[in-house]
Design an enzyme around this catalytic site. Structure first.
Site, PDB file in Angstrom:
ATOM      1  N   GLY A 248       0.814  -1.217   0.000  1.00 42.52           N
ATOM      2  CA  GLY A 248       0.000   0.000   0.000  1.00 42.52           C
ATOM      3  C   GLY A 248       0.845   1.265   0.000  1.00 42.52           C
ATOM      4  N   GLY A 346       0.560  35.852  -3.259  1.00 45.88           N
ATOM      5  CA  GLY A 346      -0.669  35.973  -2.457  1.00 45.88           C
ATOM      6  C   GLY A 346      -1.757  35.052  -2.968  1.00 45.88           C
ATOM      7  N   GLU A 369      -0.829   5.192   6.608  1.00 42.20           N
ATOM      8  CA  GLU A 369      -0.112   3.960   6.209  1.00 42.20           C
ATOM      9  C   GLU A 369       1.308   3.939   6.784  1.00 42.20           C
ATOM     10  OE1 GLU A 369      -0.797   2.103   2.495  1.00 42.20           O
ATOM     11  OE2 GLU A 369      -2.737   3.077   2.227  1.00 42.20           O
TER      12      GLU A 369
END
Ligand SMILES: Cc1cc2nc3c(=O)[nH]c(=O)nc-3n(C[C@H](O)[C@H](O)[C@H](O)COP(=O)(O)OP(=O)(O)OC[C@H]3O[C@@H](n4cnc5c(N)ncnc54)[C@H](O)[C@@H]3O)c2cc1C
Length: 393
Positions: A248, A346, A369
């Site tokens: 994973g 900005g 994970e």
């Protein structure tokens, strides 16, 4: 088709190129217009999850006989990368479903369980992976959710926390302990279907990033499940958890790679458009160098993700590479997303522009994970094991 080993890692086969560009086009056309609203609403736009199924993105490695695409783990990584360039919150749904849930079933389910679940997971049922609890995160096997055996099955009691996909899922791989005194050897995995009496979805988290993805508490109160819901063997849940999370992590690496690519793409486009001192800011060397440094780090991450995924497909050891990939990809994603905010000036600090969301989304890559410290523990164990006693002389 497997990637021939003598080719450069980033050179995709014809099928891989087509797959990546199809998913990327889907993300640009069908996901991008909704990203801001989904982030604000903290939910996916209606119909999106269905479209992911229709495109074959929810059963990437499921074999054709079960209605899947019978692709590779590398394909799953490509899909996660492509979606993350546009929205890492959508990608995490695809990631957890494919790299944790489907993979755990493909590896550990018995034939009846495969027959029951793989066709559904490939076509209409989202999966969730429920390991973490309030008291057990990094120390995952300190979990307290209890599974008591009785004649007809098991009775589950306890609470899970931080469960991705909880709101959308129909199947929850749930880890519980048969015997708290046995430590990790008591941990057992169950396939719990949504709607099982005694099982409810609790509080949904209000998150910093990946806000469209649902992250919820699960509550089990005398939830009775049949013996046929047991995944693998009693007491072997820790092995399922370790092995699925090992792969994973490559998925999270792919998510962080796509995120960084997305943030970079927006920054580069903006730098060519935004004018100061009479010219586009992309003509200032400092801005060029920022973009060049970002691109270089992204390239390094791409090599790591692609290599780890291809190692996995080639059935070669990949645990060290997967941990390194997640560690480094999440660092680069955060850095690149932060620099993208600065390139936007900005405008990088407001929600009207895409930069700030990538920055918020990046943070979780260092947490779920396995936190960065947990990756470093895995890497340290692996590299020290192989360190030469003679200093390499
Ligand atoms: C958005 C999101 C989605 C998630 N989705 C899922 C999911 O689908 N399924 C699931 O099961 N879980 C999921 N999680 C949970 C996730 O895996 C945990 O949050 C993670 O493992 C960290 O656990 P923790 O939050 O309890 O932090 P802790 O374990 O309390 O860690 C806190 C800090 O202490 C450090 N630390 C802890 N122990 C050590 C040690 N031994 N050495 C050095 N440092 C240490 C950690 O690195 C971290 O910096 C999700 C979390 C989030 C935020």
């Amino acid at each position: 088709m497997a990637h021939p080993t003598h080719l450069p890692l980033t050179l995709l086969s014809e099928e891989e190129t087509f797959f990546f560009s199809t998913v990327r086009q889907f993300a640009v056309e069908k996901i991008a217009p909704h990203v801001r609203q989904m982030d604000a609403d903290q939910q996916f736009t209606p119909g999106l999850v269905k479209q992911l199924f229709e495109l074959g993105l929810m059963g990437i490695e499921v074999s054709e006989k079960f209605g899947g695409a019978e692709g590779t783990f590398f394909d799953a990584a490509l899909a996660i990368e492509a979606i993350s360039t546009v929205d890492p919150a959508v990608a995490v749904l695809v990631d957890v479903h494919n790299t944790l849930v489907v993979n755990a079933l493909r590896r550990w389910a018995n034939p009846a369980q495969m027959q029951q679940w793989l066709p559904r997971l490939a076509t209409d049922t989202v999966g969730a992976y429920a390991l973490s609890e309030a008291g057990s995160g990094s120390d995952a096997f300190g979990l307290q959710t209890r599974a008591e055996k009785f004649e007809d099955g098991y009775r589950l009691n306890g609470r899970k926390l931080w469960i991705s996909n909880a709101r959308e899922a129909g199947l929850f791989i749930t880890f519980a302990t048969l015997d708290p005194a046995a430590g990790y050897k008591g941990i057992t995995a169950f396939l719990v279907e949504k709607g099982t009496p005694g099982f409810t979805i609790g509080h949904k988290e209000d998150k910093l990033g990946i806000r469209a993805s649902s992250t919820c508490e699960l509550v089990f109160e005398d939830c009775v499940v049949g013996a046929q819901t047991l995944l693998g063997e009693p007491g072997k849940g820790y092995k399922i958890a370790i092995e699925t999370l090992n792969e994973g992590r490559i998925g999270i690496g792919a998510q962080m790679l796509g995120l960084a690519e997305g943030a970079w793409g927006h920054a580069a486009k903006y730098a060519k458009e935004r004018r100061q001192f009479g010219k586009p800011i992309a003509e200032f060397q400092a801005v060029q160098f920022t973009l060049a440094q970002m691109a270089t780090e992204i390239e390094a991450v791409k090599l790591m993700v692609y290599n780890a995924a291809r190692l996995k497909d080639a059935k070669q050891p990949y645990v060290k590479e997967a941990a390194m990939t997640k560690l480094f990809a999440s660092q680069v994603a955060e850095r690149v997303a932060s620099q993208s905010v600065e390139v936007f000036g900005g405008n990088g600090f407001v929600r009207d522009y895409p930069a700030e969301k990538y920055y918020r989304d990046a943070k979780v890559g260092k947490i779920y994970e396995g936190t960065s410290n947990m990756q470093l523990m895995t890497i340290a164990k692996q590299v020290l094991k192989g360190a030469p006693n003679d200093g390499g002389a």
